[in-house]
Design an enzyme around this catalytic site. Sequence first.
Site, PDB file in Angstrom:
ATOM      1  CD  GLU A  36      35.975  32.939  42.080  1.00 25.67           C
ATOM      2  OE1 GLU A  36      37.086  32.485  42.370  1.00 25.67           O
ATOM      3  OE2 GLU A  36      34.920  32.576  42.658  1.00 25.67           O
ATOM      4  CE  LYS A 105      39.376  32.434  45.561  1.00 27.73           C
ATOM      5  NZ  LYS A 105      38.520  31.465  44.815  1.00 27.73           N
ATOM      6  CB  CYS A 146      35.074  33.153  45.740  1.00 31.88           C
ATOM      7  SG  CYS A 146      33.952  31.736  45.750  1.00 31.88           S
TER       8      CYS A 146
END
Length: 255
Positions: A36, A105, A146
Amino acid sequence: MQVAVVQQASALEPEVNRARLDELAPRDADLVVFPEAFARDFGEAGSDVSSYAEPSDGPFAAEVARVAGARGTTVVAGMFETSGDPARPFNTLVVRGEASADYRKIHLYDSFGYRESDRLMAGPLADPAGAALVKVGGFTLGLMTCYDLRFPELARILVSAGAEVLVVPAAWVAGQRKVDHWRTLLRARAIENTVYVVAAAQPAPRYSGHSMVVDPLGDVLVEAGDDAEILTVGLHREALDEARRTNPSLANRRL
């Protein structure tokens, strides 16, 4: 499918990180996964990263595509992408090579004292019709980033839509219990969904390291330590099929 997982810290200078794509991507992998925010590190907690945001066809994504083409592979890497709000870019994974996609995300890291949503824009909510899926090396990959890992419903949406491998680039912030949470959640997502999980993390000391690949029965195939490292491993269709015969939990669901 041969997978390479690059555990490498991103720098604060975007040009350095673009150069590292070419330096670090192996030549013999079908899929190369970087962490990321590889295009530019988050900086100090709460930093304004908007000036480092790029469009999905900007310099970083273009270099990802170039490296993927030069290696004959598919590359996944994280960046900050311009959004409709100039002050709050998306936290985006770009996929270039055999497949091309951009995953923004969904779950921003508003936890453990952090407020990612103050500086970044959440991506659109997932649903089976719009799940972030790509096909690489004969497998269907589902994309997560994440903090998304802490939400099992997102993984299940991806798997219900056909994902056989969950790809999880991360900058998993270091701290008490964090490596244990990371390892536990990666294995749980693999076990409960009978899928491979490919997780690329940034290394210590700021982040937790321990990039890994987990098989569909929860066995850790390869795992990095705290420091920069490149992992390589093969994913096999036969192992996925056998896991789903052994543990047919997806078929046994009662909704």
